[in-house]
Write an enzyme that holds these catalytic residues in place. Structure first.
Site, PDB file in Angstrom:
ATOM      1  N   GLU A   1      23.800  93.077-119.442  1.00 31.91           N
ATOM      2  CA  GLU A   1      24.176  92.150-118.371  1.00 31.91           C
ATOM      3  C   GLU A   1      24.465  92.907-117.072  1.00 31.91           C
ATOM      4  OE1 GLU A   1      27.080  90.256-121.016  1.00 31.91           O
ATOM      5  OE2 GLU A   1      26.148  88.348-120.494  1.00 31.91           O
TER       6      GLU A   1
ATOM      7  N   ASN B   1      32.783  93.424-113.551  1.00 33.05           N
ATOM      8  CA  ASN B   1      32.792  92.292-114.482  1.00 33.05           C
ATOM      9  C   ASN B   1      34.237  92.067-114.930  1.00 33.05           C
ATOM     10  OD1 ASN B   1      32.460  90.504-116.571  1.00 33.05           O
ATOM     11  ND2 ASN B   1      30.840  91.651-117.601  1.00 33.05           N
TER      12      ASN B   1
ATOM     13  N   HIS C   1      25.738  82.709-120.331  1.00 28.30           N
ATOM     14  CA  HIS C   1      25.008  83.940-120.717  1.00 28.30           C
ATOM     15  C   HIS C   1      23.693  84.089-119.953  1.00 28.30           C
ATOM     16  CE1 HIS C   1      27.103  83.427-124.847  1.00 28.30           C
ATOM     17  NE2 HIS C   1      27.738  84.377-124.177  1.00 28.30           N
TER      18      HIS C   1
ATOM     19  N   ARG D   1      30.071  89.790-111.376  1.00 21.47           N
ATOM     20  CA  ARG D   1      29.718  88.740-112.321  1.00 21.47           C
ATOM     21  C   ARG D   1      30.639  87.550-112.050  1.00 21.47           C
ATOM     22  NH1 ARG D   1      31.187  88.037-118.624  1.00 21.47           N
ATOM     23  NH2 ARG D   1      29.931  86.179-118.910  1.00 21.47           N
TER      24      ARG D   1
ATOM     25  N   ARG E   1      34.581  79.669-132.351  1.00 24.63           N
ATOM     26  CA  ARG E   1      34.297  78.351-131.742  1.00 24.63           C
ATOM     27  C   ARG E   1      33.420  77.514-132.671  1.00 24.63           C
ATOM     28  NH1 ARG E   1      32.229  80.503-126.033  1.00 24.63           N
ATOM     29  NH2 ARG E   1      33.391  82.415-126.346  1.00 24.63           N
TER      30      ARG E   1
END
Ligand code: ADP
Length: 409
Positions: A385, A7, A180, A91, A241
Protein backbone atom coordinates in the site's frame (compact mmCIF):
# COMPACT_ATOMS: atom_id res chain seq x y z
CA UNK A 1 10.74 11.67 -6.74
CA UNK A 2 11.59 11.11 -3.06
CA UNK A 3 8.28 10.73 -1.23
CA UNK A 4 7.66 10.31 2.49
CA UNK A 5 4.58 8.13 2.98
CA UNK A 6 2.63 8.60 6.19
CA UNK A 7 0.03 6.05 7.27
CA UNK A 8 -1.57 7.07 10.58
CA UNK A 9 -3.57 4.68 12.74
CA UNK A 10 -5.26 5.67 15.99
CA UNK A 11 -2.19 4.89 18.12
CA UNK A 12 0.42 4.13 15.48
CA UNK A 13 2.14 5.76 12.54
CA UNK A 14 3.79 3.72 9.76
CA UNK A 15 6.17 5.55 7.45
CA UNK A 16 8.31 4.90 4.40
CA UNK A 17 10.66 7.08 2.46
CA UNK A 18 10.62 5.94 -1.16
CA UNK A 19 12.42 6.87 -4.35
CA UNK A 20 9.57 6.31 -6.78
CA UNK A 21 11.52 6.00 -10.06
CA UNK A 22 13.41 2.93 -8.80
CA UNK A 23 10.85 1.82 -6.17
CA UNK A 24 13.72 1.92 -3.69
CA UNK A 25 12.61 2.01 -0.05
CA UNK A 26 15.26 4.23 1.55
CA UNK A 27 13.96 3.98 5.11
CA UNK A 28 10.85 2.61 6.73
CA UNK A 29 9.52 2.23 10.23
CA UNK A 30 6.81 2.56 12.79
CA UNK A 31 5.83 4.64 15.82
CA UNK A 32 3.65 2.69 18.24
CA UNK A 33 1.53 3.48 21.30
CA UNK A 34 1.11 7.14 20.47
CA UNK A 35 -0.80 8.98 23.20
CA UNK A 36 -0.20 6.33 25.90
CA UNK A 37 2.65 5.07 28.04
CA UNK A 38 5.18 2.74 26.44
CA UNK A 39 5.75 4.59 23.15
CA UNK A 40 8.12 2.81 20.78
CA UNK A 41 9.99 3.85 17.64
CA UNK A 42 11.33 1.41 15.06
CA UNK A 43 13.38 2.58 12.10
CA UNK A 44 15.07 0.57 9.35
CA UNK A 45 17.47 2.01 6.82
CA UNK A 46 17.79 -0.30 3.81
CA UNK A 47 20.67 -2.72 4.33
CA UNK A 48 21.16 -1.86 8.03
CA UNK A 49 20.12 -3.53 11.26
CA UNK A 50 16.82 -2.08 12.61
CA UNK A 51 17.21 0.78 15.07
CA UNK A 52 14.68 0.80 17.92
CA UNK A 53 14.06 2.79 21.06
CA UNK A 54 11.37 3.43 23.65
CA UNK A 55 10.23 7.01 23.54
CA UNK A 56 7.22 8.84 24.94
CA UNK A 57 4.99 9.85 22.03
CA UNK A 58 2.28 12.14 23.42
CA UNK A 59 0.79 12.85 19.98
CA UNK A 60 1.22 12.40 16.20
CA UNK A 61 3.12 15.68 16.04
CA UNK A 62 5.86 14.19 18.22
CA UNK A 63 5.86 10.99 16.15
CA UNK A 64 6.47 12.94 12.92
CA UNK A 65 9.15 15.00 14.70
CA UNK A 66 11.01 11.81 15.76
CA UNK A 67 10.79 10.39 12.23
CA UNK A 68 12.20 13.57 10.68
CA UNK A 69 15.02 13.64 13.24
CA UNK A 70 15.92 10.03 12.45
CA UNK A 71 15.86 10.55 8.68
CA UNK A 72 18.28 13.47 8.97
CA UNK A 73 20.37 11.96 11.80
CA UNK A 74 24.14 11.92 11.09
CA UNK A 75 24.52 8.27 12.10
CA UNK A 76 21.21 6.62 11.10
CA UNK A 77 19.87 9.13 8.61
CA UNK A 78 19.36 8.93 4.86
CA UNK A 79 19.37 12.61 3.89
CA UNK A 80 21.27 15.62 5.13
CA UNK A 81 18.46 18.15 4.82
CA UNK A 82 14.65 17.96 5.10
CA UNK A 83 14.36 19.77 1.77
CA UNK A 84 15.34 16.44 0.15
CA UNK A 85 11.85 15.21 1.04
CA UNK A 86 10.17 16.27 -2.19
CA UNK A 87 6.63 15.32 -1.26
CA UNK A 88 4.52 13.66 1.41
CA UNK A 89 1.84 11.11 0.56
CA UNK A 90 -0.83 10.57 3.22
CA UNK A 91 -3.09 7.59 3.44
CA UNK A 92 -6.64 8.83 4.02
CA UNK A 93 -9.28 6.22 4.71
CA UNK A 94 -12.48 7.96 3.61
CA UNK A 95 -12.96 10.40 0.76
CA UNK A 96 -16.76 10.06 0.76
CA UNK A 97 -18.20 10.08 -2.74
CA UNK A 98 -16.16 13.13 -3.69
CA UNK A 99 -12.57 11.96 -4.17
CA UNK A 100 -12.06 9.59 -7.06
CA UNK A 101 -8.28 9.86 -7.16
CA UNK A 102 -5.20 11.04 -5.28
CA UNK A 103 -5.62 14.72 -4.43
CA UNK A 104 -3.35 17.66 -3.69
CA UNK A 105 -4.05 18.62 -0.07
CA UNK A 106 -5.50 22.13 0.23
CA UNK A 107 -7.42 23.67 3.15
CA UNK A 108 -10.65 22.67 1.34
CA UNK A 109 -9.54 19.02 1.14
CA UNK A 110 -8.71 19.08 4.84
CA UNK A 111 -12.23 20.37 5.57
CA UNK A 112 -13.69 17.55 3.48
CA UNK A 113 -11.67 14.91 5.33
CA UNK A 114 -13.14 16.35 8.52
CA UNK A 115 -16.62 16.38 6.98
CA UNK A 116 -16.31 12.66 6.19
CA UNK A 117 -15.37 11.80 9.78
CA UNK A 118 -18.83 10.39 10.43
CA UNK A 119 -18.11 7.76 7.73
CA UNK A 120 -14.75 6.74 9.26
CA UNK A 121 -14.83 7.92 12.88
CA UNK A 122 -11.68 6.03 13.91
CA UNK A 123 -9.50 6.73 10.89
CA UNK A 124 -10.21 10.14 9.32
CA UNK A 125 -9.47 12.16 12.50
CA UNK A 126 -6.05 10.51 12.93
CA UNK A 127 -5.30 10.86 9.20
CA UNK A 128 -5.91 14.59 9.69
CA UNK A 129 -3.59 14.64 12.69
CA UNK A 130 -0.82 13.28 10.45
CA UNK A 131 -1.51 15.99 7.88
CA UNK A 132 -1.46 18.71 10.55
CA UNK A 133 1.79 17.42 12.05
CA UNK A 134 3.51 17.41 8.64
CA UNK A 135 2.12 20.82 7.70
CA UNK A 136 3.47 22.14 10.99
CA UNK A 137 6.96 20.62 10.65
CA UNK A 138 7.37 20.78 6.85
CA UNK A 139 5.25 23.82 5.89
CA UNK A 140 6.58 24.12 2.34
CA UNK A 141 6.48 20.48 1.25
CA UNK A 142 3.77 19.39 -1.21
CA UNK A 143 1.29 16.97 0.31
CA UNK A 144 -1.04 14.54 -1.43
CA UNK A 145 -3.91 12.52 0.03
CA UNK A 146 -4.47 9.01 -1.30
CA UNK A 147 -7.90 7.70 -0.32
CA UNK A 148 -8.79 4.07 0.46
CA UNK A 149 -12.22 4.64 -1.04
CA UNK A 150 -11.09 6.38 -4.25
CA UNK A 151 -10.39 3.27 -6.33
CA UNK A 152 -13.98 2.11 -5.93
CA UNK A 153 -15.48 5.26 -7.45
CA UNK A 154 -15.86 3.44 -10.73
CA UNK A 155 -18.35 0.97 -9.24
CA UNK A 156 -21.60 1.37 -11.18
CA UNK A 157 -24.77 2.59 -9.50
CA UNK A 158 -26.47 -0.82 -9.59
CA UNK A 159 -23.56 -2.21 -7.51
CA UNK A 160 -23.12 0.64 -5.05
CA UNK A 161 -26.79 1.14 -4.15
CA UNK A 162 -28.47 -0.89 -1.42
CA UNK A 163 -32.04 -2.10 -1.72
CA UNK A 164 -33.34 0.54 0.70
CA UNK A 165 -35.33 3.73 0.00
CA UNK A 166 -33.41 5.85 -2.52
CA UNK A 167 -34.01 8.92 -0.38
CA UNK A 168 -31.47 7.56 2.13
CA UNK A 169 -28.84 7.66 -0.57
CA UNK A 170 -29.90 11.18 -1.52
CA UNK A 171 -30.13 12.48 2.04
CA UNK A 172 -27.42 10.51 3.88
CA UNK A 173 -25.19 9.22 1.07
CA UNK A 174 -25.80 5.63 2.22
CA UNK A 175 -24.11 3.53 -0.48
CA UNK A 176 -21.27 1.08 -0.96
CA UNK A 177 -17.93 2.88 -0.66
CA UNK A 178 -15.47 -0.01 -0.39
CA UNK A 179 -12.02 -0.01 1.21
CA UNK A 180 -8.44 -1.34 0.72
CA UNK A 181 -8.44 0.59 -2.58
CA UNK A 182 -4.67 1.10 -2.71
CA UNK A 183 -4.07 -2.60 -2.18
CA UNK A 184 -6.63 -3.78 -4.75
CA UNK A 185 -5.24 -1.37 -7.34
CA UNK A 186 -1.60 -2.29 -6.67
CA UNK A 187 -2.27 -6.04 -6.75
CA UNK A 188 -4.40 -5.80 -9.91
CA UNK A 189 -1.63 -3.90 -11.73
CA UNK A 190 1.00 -6.44 -10.61
CA UNK A 191 -1.30 -9.32 -11.58
CA UNK A 192 -1.77 -7.96 -15.10
CA UNK A 193 2.04 -7.77 -15.43
CA UNK A 194 2.28 -11.42 -14.34
CA UNK A 195 -0.39 -12.32 -16.90
CA UNK A 196 1.58 -10.45 -19.55
CA UNK A 197 -1.56 -8.45 -20.33
CA UNK A 198 -2.45 -4.78 -20.25
CA UNK A 199 -3.96 -3.73 -16.92
CA UNK A 200 -6.66 -1.90 -18.86
CA UNK A 201 -7.57 -5.08 -20.70
CA UNK A 202 -7.64 -7.56 -17.78
CA UNK A 203 -10.37 -9.06 -15.63
CA UNK A 204 -9.14 -9.84 -12.15
CA UNK A 205 -10.62 -10.82 -8.78
CA UNK A 206 -8.38 -9.61 -5.94
CA UNK A 207 -8.79 -11.24 -2.51
CA UNK A 208 -7.25 -8.96 0.13
CA UNK A 209 -7.29 -11.22 3.19
CA UNK A 210 -5.84 -9.57 6.29
CA UNK A 211 -7.42 -8.96 9.69
CA UNK A 212 -9.85 -6.87 7.72
CA UNK A 213 -10.62 -8.48 4.37
CA UNK A 214 -12.28 -7.55 1.13
CA UNK A 215 -12.66 -8.94 -2.37
CA UNK A 216 -12.84 -6.75 -5.48
CA UNK A 217 -13.90 -7.40 -9.07
CA UNK A 218 -11.72 -5.42 -11.47
CA UNK A 219 -12.26 -5.04 -15.21
CA UNK A 220 -10.17 -2.93 -17.56
CA UNK A 221 -8.41 -1.10 -14.73
CA UNK A 222 -11.64 -0.24 -12.89
CA UNK A 223 -13.17 -1.57 -9.70
CA UNK A 224 -16.63 -2.91 -10.66
CA UNK A 225 -17.74 -4.19 -7.25
CA UNK A 226 -16.23 -4.81 -3.83
CA UNK A 227 -17.32 -6.75 -0.78
CA UNK A 228 -16.91 -4.08 1.90
CA UNK A 229 -19.70 -1.55 1.83
CA UNK A 230 -20.83 1.57 3.61
CA UNK A 231 -18.38 0.51 6.35
CA UNK A 232 -15.62 -2.12 6.53
CA UNK A 233 -17.99 -4.46 8.36
CA UNK A 234 -19.77 -5.80 5.29
CA UNK A 235 -18.62 -8.66 3.11
CA UNK A 236 -16.69 -11.83 3.86
CA UNK A 237 -16.05 -13.22 7.34
CA UNK A 238 -12.90 -11.60 8.82
CA UNK A 239 -10.63 -11.93 11.88
CA UNK A 240 -13.09 -10.51 14.40
CA UNK A 241 -15.69 -8.93 12.07
CA UNK A 242 -18.81 -10.80 11.09
CA UNK A 243 -19.00 -9.66 7.47
CA UNK A 244 -22.54 -9.59 6.04
CA UNK A 245 -25.34 -10.79 8.32
CA UNK A 246 -29.12 -10.66 8.15
CA UNK A 247 -29.90 -7.25 9.77
CA UNK A 248 -32.68 -8.83 11.82
CA UNK A 249 -29.96 -10.69 13.78
CA UNK A 250 -29.02 -7.34 15.32
CA UNK A 251 -32.49 -7.07 16.85
CA UNK A 252 -32.40 -10.59 18.22
CA UNK A 253 -28.95 -10.25 19.86
CA UNK A 254 -29.98 -6.89 21.27
CA UNK A 255 -33.08 -8.37 22.90
CA UNK A 256 -31.60 -11.68 24.02
CA UNK A 257 -28.37 -10.20 25.41
CA UNK A 258 -29.99 -6.94 26.58
CA UNK A 259 -27.53 -4.89 24.54
CA UNK A 260 -27.94 -1.52 22.87
CA UNK A 261 -27.50 -1.32 19.08
CA UNK A 262 -24.03 0.09 19.78
CA UNK A 263 -23.30 -2.93 21.98
CA UNK A 264 -24.39 -5.34 19.24
CA UNK A 265 -22.21 -3.51 16.70
CA UNK A 266 -19.27 -4.05 19.05
CA UNK A 267 -20.02 -7.78 19.05
CA UNK A 268 -20.17 -7.81 15.24
CA UNK A 269 -16.90 -5.86 14.95
CA UNK A 270 -14.81 -7.33 17.75
CA UNK A 271 -16.16 -10.71 18.83
CA UNK A 272 -17.29 -12.24 15.57
CA UNK A 273 -15.51 -13.47 12.43
CA UNK A 274 -13.26 -16.53 12.80
CA UNK A 275 -12.67 -15.45 16.40
CA UNK A 276 -16.33 -15.79 17.34
CA UNK A 277 -16.88 -18.80 15.10
CA UNK A 278 -13.99 -20.67 16.76
CA UNK A 279 -15.53 -20.15 20.20
CA UNK A 280 -12.97 -17.37 20.82
CA UNK A 281 -10.02 -19.69 20.15
CA UNK A 282 -8.19 -17.07 18.05
CA UNK A 283 -8.66 -14.38 15.42
CA UNK A 284 -5.29 -15.26 13.93
CA UNK A 285 -5.30 -17.64 10.98
CA UNK A 286 -1.86 -18.96 12.06
CA UNK A 287 -3.26 -20.24 15.36
CA UNK A 288 -6.41 -21.56 13.72
CA UNK A 289 -4.43 -23.38 11.01
CA UNK A 290 -2.30 -25.13 13.61
CA UNK A 291 -5.42 -26.17 15.53
CA UNK A 292 -7.11 -27.22 12.24
CA UNK A 293 -4.25 -29.62 11.49
CA UNK A 294 -4.56 -31.00 15.03
CA UNK A 295 -8.21 -31.75 14.34
CA UNK A 296 -9.66 -29.09 16.66
CA UNK A 297 -13.40 -28.85 15.76
CA UNK A 298 -13.63 -25.14 16.66
CA UNK A 299 -10.80 -24.30 14.26
CA UNK A 300 -12.16 -26.57 11.51
CA UNK A 301 -15.61 -24.93 11.75
CA UNK A 302 -14.15 -21.41 11.68
CA UNK A 303 -11.80 -21.97 8.75
CA UNK A 304 -14.32 -23.86 6.63
CA UNK A 305 -16.95 -21.15 7.15
CA UNK A 306 -14.37 -18.45 6.43
CA UNK A 307 -13.24 -20.13 3.20
CA UNK A 308 -16.87 -20.68 2.17
CA UNK A 309 -17.63 -16.97 2.45
CA UNK A 310 -14.65 -16.23 0.18
CA UNK A 311 -15.72 -18.85 -2.37
CA UNK A 312 -19.19 -17.30 -2.64
CA UNK A 313 -17.81 -13.83 -3.37
CA UNK A 314 -15.35 -15.13 -5.97
CA UNK A 315 -18.21 -16.90 -7.76
CA UNK A 316 -20.32 -13.76 -7.64
CA UNK A 317 -17.50 -11.58 -8.93
CA UNK A 318 -16.54 -13.87 -11.80
CA UNK A 319 -20.20 -13.46 -12.80
CA UNK A 320 -19.99 -9.67 -12.40
CA UNK A 321 -16.94 -9.65 -14.67
CA UNK A 322 -18.50 -12.15 -17.11
CA UNK A 323 -15.41 -14.35 -16.71
CA UNK A 324 -11.97 -13.63 -15.29
CA UNK A 325 -8.34 -13.92 -16.33
CA UNK A 326 -6.95 -14.23 -12.81
CA UNK A 327 -7.65 -14.48 -9.11
CA UNK A 328 -4.99 -13.01 -6.80
CA UNK A 329 -4.49 -13.52 -3.09
CA UNK A 330 -2.86 -10.82 -0.98
CA UNK A 331 -2.34 -9.41 2.57
CA UNK A 332 -1.40 -11.34 5.73
CA UNK A 333 -3.62 -14.39 5.17
CA UNK A 334 -3.69 -14.29 1.36
CA UNK A 335 0.10 -14.13 1.12
CA UNK A 336 0.91 -16.63 3.85
CA UNK A 337 -1.82 -19.21 4.28
CA UNK A 338 -1.47 -22.09 1.83
CA UNK A 339 -4.30 -23.81 3.74
CA UNK A 340 -6.84 -21.01 3.18
CA UNK A 341 -5.85 -20.71 -0.50
CA UNK A 342 -6.29 -24.47 -0.92
CA UNK A 343 -9.66 -24.54 0.88
CA UNK A 344 -10.84 -21.81 -1.50
CA UNK A 345 -9.33 -23.02 -4.77
CA UNK A 346 -10.44 -26.65 -4.38
CA UNK A 347 -14.04 -25.39 -4.73
CA UNK A 348 -13.36 -23.41 -7.92
CA UNK A 349 -12.93 -26.34 -10.30
CA UNK A 350 -16.14 -25.37 -12.12
CA UNK A 351 -14.34 -22.20 -13.26
CA UNK A 352 -11.47 -24.24 -14.64
CA UNK A 353 -9.18 -23.36 -11.73
CA UNK A 354 -6.48 -25.98 -11.22
CA UNK A 355 -4.31 -25.41 -8.17
CA UNK A 356 -0.64 -26.42 -8.34
CA UNK A 357 -0.37 -27.89 -4.82
CA UNK A 358 3.40 -27.64 -4.66
CA UNK A 359 3.54 -24.05 -5.90
CA UNK A 360 0.80 -23.18 -3.40
CA UNK A 361 2.66 -24.75 -0.46
CA UNK A 362 5.95 -23.06 -1.38
CA UNK A 363 4.65 -19.68 -2.57
CA UNK A 364 7.01 -16.87 -1.75
CA UNK A 365 6.68 -13.37 -3.18
CA UNK A 366 4.84 -13.08 -6.49
CA UNK A 367 3.94 -16.67 -7.40
CA UNK A 368 1.70 -18.46 -9.90
CA UNK A 369 -0.07 -21.10 -7.77
CA UNK A 370 -2.31 -22.58 -10.46
CA UNK A 371 -1.09 -24.91 -13.17
CA UNK A 372 0.03 -23.38 -16.46
CA UNK A 373 -3.14 -24.83 -18.07
CA UNK A 374 -5.56 -23.49 -15.45
CA UNK A 375 -8.33 -21.58 -17.28
CA UNK A 376 -8.23 -18.81 -14.66
CA UNK A 377 -4.71 -18.21 -13.37
CA UNK A 378 -4.28 -17.92 -9.62
CA UNK A 379 -1.50 -15.84 -8.06
CA UNK A 380 -0.09 -14.80 -4.73
CA UNK A 381 0.87 -11.13 -4.97
CA UNK A 382 2.28 -9.38 -1.88
CA UNK A 383 0.52 -6.08 -1.44
CA UNK A 384 2.37 -2.80 -0.97
CA UNK A 385 0.00 0.00 0.00
CA UNK A 386 2.84 2.41 0.82
CA UNK A 387 4.45 1.95 -2.61
CA UNK A 388 1.08 2.59 -4.21
CA UNK A 389 0.68 5.81 -2.18
CA UNK A 390 4.20 6.99 -3.10
CA UNK A 391 3.66 6.34 -6.80
CA UNK A 392 0.25 8.00 -6.92
CA UNK A 393 1.71 11.00 -5.06
CA UNK A 394 4.59 11.33 -7.55
CA UNK A 395 2.30 10.87 -10.58
CA UNK A 396 -0.06 13.60 -9.41
CA UNK A 397 2.70 16.09 -8.58
CA UNK A 398 4.58 15.46 -11.83
CA UNK A 399 1.38 16.22 -13.75
CA UNK A 400 0.89 19.38 -11.66
CA UNK A 401 4.45 20.57 -12.25
CA UNK A 402 4.14 19.86 -15.99
CA UNK A 403 0.92 21.91 -16.10
CA UNK A 404 2.60 24.82 -14.27
CA UNK A 405 5.57 24.66 -16.70
CA UNK A 406 3.16 24.82 -19.64
CA UNK A 407 1.38 27.83 -18.14
CA UNK A 408 4.73 29.56 -17.75
CA UNK A 409 5.71 29.02 -21.38
P1 ADP B 1 -4.19 -5.94 8.71
O1 ADP B 1 -5.60 -6.06 8.20
O2 ADP B 1 -4.11 -5.70 10.17
O3 ADP B 1 -3.28 -5.06 7.87
P2 ADP B 1 -2.51 -8.13 7.74
O4 ADP B 1 -2.69 -8.00 6.28
O5 ADP B 1 -1.18 -7.77 8.33
O6 ADP B 1 -3.66 -7.43 8.55
O7 ADP B 1 -2.86 -9.64 8.14
C1 ADP B 1 -2.76 -10.07 9.46
C2 ADP B 1 -3.26 -11.50 9.55
O8 ADP B 1 -2.53 -12.31 8.64
C3 ADP B 1 -2.98 -12.13 10.90
O9 ADP B 1 -4.00 -11.87 11.81
C4 ADP B 1 -2.93 -13.59 10.56
O10 ADP B 1 -4.24 -14.11 10.66
C5 ADP B 1 -2.53 -13.65 9.12
N1 ADP B 1 -1.20 -14.23 8.92
C6 ADP B 1 0.01 -13.62 9.01
N2 ADP B 1 1.00 -14.52 8.79
C7 ADP B 1 0.41 -15.71 8.56
C8 ADP B 1 0.88 -17.02 8.26
N3 ADP B 1 2.17 -17.30 8.16
N4 ADP B 1 -0.05 -18.00 8.08
C9 ADP B 1 -1.37 -17.73 8.17
N5 ADP B 1 -1.87 -16.52 8.44
C10 ADP B 1 -1.01 -15.51 8.63
Amino acid sequence: MKVLVINCGSSSLKFRFIKTETEEVIVRGLCERIGTEGGHFKYIREGDEPYERDVYLPDHDMAVRIILEAITDKEHGAISDLSEIEAIGHRIVHGGDKYARATYITPEVRKDIERFESLAPIHNPVNLMGIRACRHLLPDTDMVGVFDTAYHHSIPEEAYLYGIPYEYYEKFRIRRYGFHGMSHRYVAIETSKLLGQRYHASKIVVCHLGNGASITAIANGRSMDTSMGYTPLEGIIMGTRSGSVDPEIINVISEEEDLSIKGVMKVLNNKSGVYGLSNYLSADIRDLSKAYHEGNPDAIRALKTYAYSIIKYIGAYVTVLNGADAISFTAGVGENSALVRRLVCERLGYLGVELDEEANENAHGKTLISTADSRIKVFVVPTDEEMSIAKQTAELLEKRYAAVDQDDE
